[in-house]
Design a protein around this motif. Structure first.
Motif, mmCIF file in Angstrom:
data_model
loop_
_atom_site.group_PDB
_atom_site.id
_atom_site.type_symbol
_atom_site.label_atom_id
_atom_site.label_comp_id
_atom_site.label_asym_id
_atom_site.label_seq_id
_atom_site.Cartn_x
_atom_site.Cartn_y
_atom_site.Cartn_z
ATOM 1 N N ASP A 10 28.483 -40.496 -23.787
ATOM 2 C CA ASP A 10 27.877 -41.576 -22.983
ATOM 3 C C ASP A 10 28.963 -42.559 -22.586
ATOM 4 O OD1 ASP A 10 25.381 -40.514 -23.373
ATOM 5 O OD2 ASP A 10 25.013 -41.691 -25.193
ATOM 6 N N LEU B 2 25.273 -30.110 -18.202
ATOM 7 C CA LEU B 2 25.459 -31.466 -18.742
ATOM 8 C C LEU B 2 24.245 -31.850 -19.585
ATOM 9 C CD1 LEU B 2 26.748 -33.320 -15.530
ATOM 10 C CD2 LEU B 2 28.118 -32.442 -17.432
ATOM 11 N N LEU C 137 23.093 -35.260 -20.612
ATOM 12 C CA LEU C 137 23.319 -36.700 -20.483
ATOM 13 C C LEU C 137 22.011 -37.418 -20.180
ATOM 14 C CD1 LEU C 137 26.453 -36.542 -18.134
ATOM 15 C CD2 LEU C 137 26.464 -37.309 -20.498
ATOM 16 N N ASP D 134 22.544 -40.890 -19.319
ATOM 17 C CA ASP D 134 23.118 -42.132 -18.827
ATOM 18 C C ASP D 134 23.572 -41.895 -17.380
ATOM 19 O OD1 ASP D 134 24.512 -44.785 -19.474
ATOM 20 O OD2 ASP D 134 26.161 -43.541 -18.743
ATOM 21 N N ALA E 171 27.352 -42.128 -16.583
ATOM 22 C CA ALA E 171 28.108 -40.992 -17.145
ATOM 23 C C ALA E 171 27.860 -39.742 -16.301
ATOM 24 C CB ALA E 171 27.687 -40.742 -18.586
ATOM 25 N N PHE E 172 26.624 -39.581 -15.840
ATOM 26 C CA PHE E 172 26.258 -38.434 -15.009
ATOM 27 C C PHE E 172 27.084 -38.453 -13.720
ATOM 28 C CE2 PHE E 172 22.343 -35.531 -14.517
ATOM 29 C CZ PHE E 172 23.030 -34.652 -13.705
ATOM 30 N N TRP F 136 21.463 -29.654 -15.326
ATOM 31 C CA TRP F 136 21.122 -30.777 -16.215
ATOM 32 C C TRP F 136 20.179 -30.257 -17.296
ATOM 33 C CZ3 TRP F 136 17.867 -35.675 -14.621
ATOM 34 C CH2 TRP F 136 18.017 -36.658 -15.628
ATOM 35 N N LYS G 3 18.035 -37.673 -25.153
ATOM 36 C CA LYS G 3 18.596 -36.672 -24.241
ATOM 37 C C LYS G 3 17.851 -35.356 -24.421
ATOM 38 C CE LYS G 3 23.241 -38.469 -24.797
ATOM 39 N NZ LYS G 3 24.596 -38.152 -25.180
#
Ligand SMILES: Cc1cc2nc3c(=O)[nH]c(=O)nc-3n(C[C@H](O)[C@H](O)[C@H](O)COP(=O)(O)O)c2cc1C
Length: 323
Positions: free
Chosen positions: A39, A66, A68, A70, A73-74, A91, A105
Motif C-alpha cells: 500500500d 494486483l 490492492l 488503495d 497504489a493501483f 485485479w 483486500k
C-alpha cells in the motif's frame, strides 16, 4: 474457447509456468499470482515484474495480477506496468486469506461495492492497458456480487472471472453453480468460469450447463493432472472422455520428465534443500489426492526432507504405477 491457468501463489511461479509450457499444451493464457506491491507505494521497482513474462516473451500469454485496495497504489502500479510493456492487468477481488481480508483486500473488498466502483472509475479512465477482474461470489453473502456485477457492465473490462464460492468458505464446500448462473444473467454476457475443474468430465458437465461460457480458468486441476488442459482442447476435436485418462498421470513419461526438469530449474532458486523439497511437496500433493494414487504415498511424501529421500520414493512409486 480459451483455457487459462489460474494464479496459484507459492506454486505456479514463473519457473513452474515456463517449465509447464515447455512440456504440456492446451493453455491459452495464464494469470500470475498477485504481485507483491505494498500500500501507499510511490514507485514500483522493475524487479517486481520479473515474475511475469512480457507480451511476446513467453509461449503462453501471461497477465500480471494486483491485490490492492488503495486507489493511488493501483494507479502507481498501473503506470509502472504500462511503462514496462504489459498490455493487461488483473485485479484480485477474490483472495480469501484472513490477513488479506483484514486489510480490506481480495474478497475483503467485495462487500464494498461503492469503493470498488470508485477505484474502477479512477483506474479505467486513466489506464492505457486492459483491466480484468477475478472475483468470488462475495465475502460472506452472494448478494455482494449480485449487487456489484450489474454495475460492472458500465466499465470497459477485458474480462470478468468468477470463482463461485464465498471468501469465508476458503476452498471448502461445493462451488455454487446457481450463483454463477445468476451472475451471468446479471452481467448479460459470458463470464470466465473458475473452480473445481479437476477432470474432463467436470469440464464437460460445466460446458453443458453453461454453453455460452468461452473462457475457462483451471488451477489445482492442472497441478493434479498437467494433461488436463490438452485433454479439454482435444475433446473438442476428438470427442474423448475421461475413461481414456483413467490412469494416474504420473504413469506418463512426460509428467516424469517435467518433474525432473522442474527440480533442475528450481535448484538454483532455493539455497536450502528443505525449501526445494517443500516446494515439490506443494505441487505433488495435488497429484497425490487423485483417486488412482498408490496407497500411502501421500503420507510418505509429506514425511520426506531430502532430495535423496524423494529419489528413492519416486523410484518406488514409478515401479508401483508401472506394474
Ligand atoms: C495455493 C493457491 C494459491 C492461490 N493464489 C492465488 C492468487 O495469487 N491470486 C488469485 O486470484 N487466486 C489465487 N488462488 C485461487 C485460484 O486462482 C483459484 O481461484 C481457486 O483455486 C479455484 O480454482 P481451482 O478449483 O481450479 O483451483 C490460489 C489458490 C491456491 C490453492
Amino acid at each position: 474457447m480459451k483455457i487459462i491457468l489460474a494464479p496459484l501463489e507459492g506454486v505456479a511461479d514463473r519457473t513452474f509456468r515456463s517449465c509447464y509450457y515447455d512440456h504440456f499444451r492446451g493453455l491459452d493464457e495464464a494469470l500470475t499470482p498477485f504481485l507483491p506491491i505494498p500500500d501507499r507505494v510511490k514507485r514500483v521497482p522493475l524487479r517486481t515484474f520479473a515474475e511475469v513474462a512480457l507480451p511476446g516473451e513467453s509461449k503462453v500469454r501471461e497477465i500480471p495480477q494486483l491485490l490492492l485496495s488503495d486507489e493511488s497504489a493501483f494507479l502507481t502500479a498501473l503506470g509502472s506496468l504500462e511503462r514496462a510493456g504489459f498490455d493487461e492487468v488483473n485485479w484480485n477481488l477474490g483472495c480469501p486469506s484472513r490477513g488479506v481480508i483484514r486489510k480490506g483486500k481480495g474478497s475483503g473488498l467485495l462487500p464494498e461495492t461503492g469503493k470498488i466502483l470508485r477505484i474502477l472509475d479512477s483506474v479505467c479512465s486513466r489506464a492505457r492497458i486492459g483491466i480484468s477482474l477475478k472475483i468470488r461470489l462475495g465475502l460472506e453473502k452472494r448478494e455482494e456480487s449480485f449487487r456489484l456485477i450489474p454495475e460492472l457492465k458500465g466499465y470497459p473490462l477485458k474480462s470478468l472471472t468468477l470463482h463461485p464460492r464465498l471468501g469465508v468458505q476458503m476452498y471448502s464446500g461445493r462451488v455454487d453453480l446457481d450463483g454463477f448462473e445468476r451472475a451471468m444473467d446479471l452481467y448479460g454476457r459470458p463470464i470466465c468460469y473458475n473452480g473445481d475443474i479437476n477432470s474432463l468430465d467436470d469440464f464437460l458437465a460445466l460446458k453443458k450447463r453453461f454453453p455460452d461460457v468461452d473462457r475457462w480458468m483451471l488451477g489445482r486441476g492442472v497441478l493434479a493432472d498437467p494433461f488436463l488442459p490438452s485433454r479439454i482442447v482435444d475433446d473438442r476435436v476428438l470427442g474423448l472422455d475421461d475413461s481414456q485418462a483413467a490412469d494416474h498421470p504420473l504413469k506418463q513419461r512426460e509428467f516424469r520428465y517435467f518433474l525432473d526438469d522442474l527440480l533442475l530449474r528450481m535448484e538454483s532458486r532455493f539455497h536450502r534443500e528443505i525449501a526445494l523439497v517443500n516446494y515439490l511437496k506443494g505441487i505433488l500433493i495435488y497429484t497425490c489426492n487423485l483417486n488412482s494414487m498408490a496407497e500411502g504415498f501421500r503420507e510418505r511424501l509429506l514425511r520426506i526432507k531430502t532430495i535423496n529421500e524423494w529419489n528413492s520414493l519416486k523410484a518406488e512409486l514409478y515401479d508401483t504405477l508401472d506394474q
